[in-house]
Design an enzyme around this catalytic site. Sequence first.
Site, mmCIF file in Angstrom:
data_model
loop_
_atom_site.group_PDB
_atom_site.id
_atom_site.type_symbol
_atom_site.label_atom_id
_atom_site.label_comp_id
_atom_site.label_asym_id
_atom_site.label_seq_id
_atom_site.Cartn_x
_atom_site.Cartn_y
_atom_site.Cartn_z
ATOM 1 N N ASP A 1 -0.706 -16.648 -23.794
ATOM 2 C CA ASP A 1 0.061 -16.280 -22.836
ATOM 3 C C ASP A 1 0.343 -17.542 -21.597
ATOM 4 O O ASP A 1 -0.406 -18.507 -21.922
ATOM 5 C CB ASP A 1 -0.388 -15.081 -21.887
ATOM 6 C CG ASP A 1 -1.923 -15.162 -21.625
ATOM 7 O OD1 ASP A 1 -2.611 -16.327 -21.944
ATOM 8 O OD2 ASP A 1 -2.616 -14.161 -21.138
ATOM 9 N N GLU B 1 0.672 -11.724 -16.674
ATOM 10 C CA GLU B 1 -0.007 -11.174 -15.520
ATOM 11 C C GLU B 1 1.179 -10.097 -14.864
ATOM 12 O O GLU B 1 1.009 -9.351 -13.997
ATOM 13 C CB GLU B 1 0.056 -12.448 -14.450
ATOM 14 C CG GLU B 1 -0.967 -13.280 -14.663
ATOM 15 C CD GLU B 1 -2.474 -12.971 -14.674
ATOM 16 O OE1 GLU B 1 -2.647 -11.816 -14.218
ATOM 17 O OE2 GLU B 1 -3.248 -13.593 -15.206
HETATM 18 C C1 LIG Z 1 -6.819 -11.074 -17.846
HETATM 19 C C2 LIG Z 1 -6.224 -10.652 -16.362
HETATM 20 O O1 LIG Z 1 -6.840 -11.053 -15.476
HETATM 21 N N1 LIG Z 1 -5.099 -9.609 -16.573
HETATM 22 C C3 LIG Z 1 -4.511 -9.313 -15.394
HETATM 23 C C4 LIG Z 1 -3.314 -8.332 -15.772
HETATM 24 C C5 LIG Z 1 -2.787 -7.691 -14.717
HETATM 25 C C6 LIG Z 1 -1.622 -6.556 -14.857
HETATM 26 C C7 LIG Z 1 -1.001 -6.055 -13.811
HETATM 27 N N2 LIG Z 1 -0.421 -6.942 -12.905
HETATM 28 C C8 LIG Z 1 -1.774 -5.284 -13.003
HETATM 29 O O2 LIG Z 1 -2.418 -5.663 -12.006
HETATM 30 O O3 LIG Z 1 -2.079 -3.975 -13.257
HETATM 31 C C9 LIG Z 1 -5.486 -8.496 -14.561
HETATM 32 O O4 LIG Z 1 -5.502 -8.377 -13.254
HETATM 33 O O5 LIG Z 1 -6.637 -7.944 -15.224
#
Ligand SMILES: CC(=O)N[C@@H](CCC[C@H](N)C(=O)O)C(=O)O
Length: 375
Positions: free
Chosen positions: A69, A128
């Site tokens: 990513d 993200e």
């Molecule tokens: C690995 C990681 O930290 N991913 C993020 C993905 C966020 C998705 C979305 N913006 C949300 O907040 O639901 C995470 O915060 O886990």
Amino acid sequence: MDLNRLSKIRQDLHQIPELGFQEKKTQTYLLTVLKKLPQEHLKIETWRTGILVKVIGNNSKRVIGFRADMDGLPIQENTGLSYQSKHEGYMHACGHDFHMTIALGALFQLASQPIDDDVVFIFQPAEEGPGGALPMLESELFAEFRPDYIFALHISPELPVGIVSSRAGLLFANTSELFLDFKGKGGHAAYPHMTDDMVVAASTFVSQLQQIVSRRVDPIESAVVTIGKITGGTVQNVIAEHARIEGTIRTANASTINKIKTEIELFVKGFEQSHHCEISIDYGSNYYQVYNTKAYVDQFKQIIQSSGKAKWLEASAAMTGEDFGYFLRDIPGFMFWLGVDSAYGLHHSKLNPNESALEVGMHVVEQTIRELKFV
Ligand SMILES: CC(=O)N[C@@H](CCC[C@H](N)C(=O)O)C(=O)O
């Protein structure tokens, strides 16, 4: 590719973090590095701000996929590093600079010495938010590159360098963003009884919202509702007519997220009446759980245990989210954690992963591509 070269690439990328679907400089940088590789085995295409690269095999029957990513976060970096982010207010605080560098390192090795099968490196924007995996997966271009199995990694600040960790089945949660706008009557700070005060309403809402997890979700199920941002009002002596809360819902079961949304909607209805306000709900982007294919994780574990390059640690499921889950819903494969040993965790302004993990990551990815068998 040696550690000096990996480190240079990582530090270059670290300085130019960009938000989802704005990764223009990142894309240009990656394309510049890719153009320096031996081109005879490569097919390179761009998709929005992402890139798909195929390393054409010597005698290809199938396709292997590795995904990295690309986006950063709206966080002001506070590491004090000489190569700190040059983009004020933005930071690679989730390790995507590491993920891209490791992918480039493995790609370099494969381009110099291809295997029989094709290998596709997927540089995917907007993990993200708002989510690049699903639209990329559904694109016509992706159909030309579609792998038969796919894998990816995520850095883990909590684990020492040299540790690789994963598990069969659920690794990461189902997620939904949550945005709530509160509108009501504002007014003079001295006359609260003549207003509806959206700052009081939103802050009351945030604390009561937690009872949905503690009192409406079966305790055997796992769920988290986090509010990460609250804004409202204009000045200290005016009662606010608007407030906004922004958060995320996480659950281990896909069905629990719908239950929480239904409960939030019921709660909002009653809250609007009791606090004389209107609340609009937006669930933003939603990610499907990361669910690893057992047959691939079992083989991967064997590869790590016999590699001498890394040690295996059985992982627990985590409430992190990842749109890589959409790839795994369609294509068998897995995701794993790579230890990077940082005193500060993911999404922290002082996250400082140990760069020696770049070499470990590159070797693990290359070896997996060379040795893992299709199931
Ligand atoms: C690995 C990681 O930290 N991913 C993020 C993905 C966020 C998705 C979305 N913006 C949300 O907040 O639901 C995470 O915060 O886990």
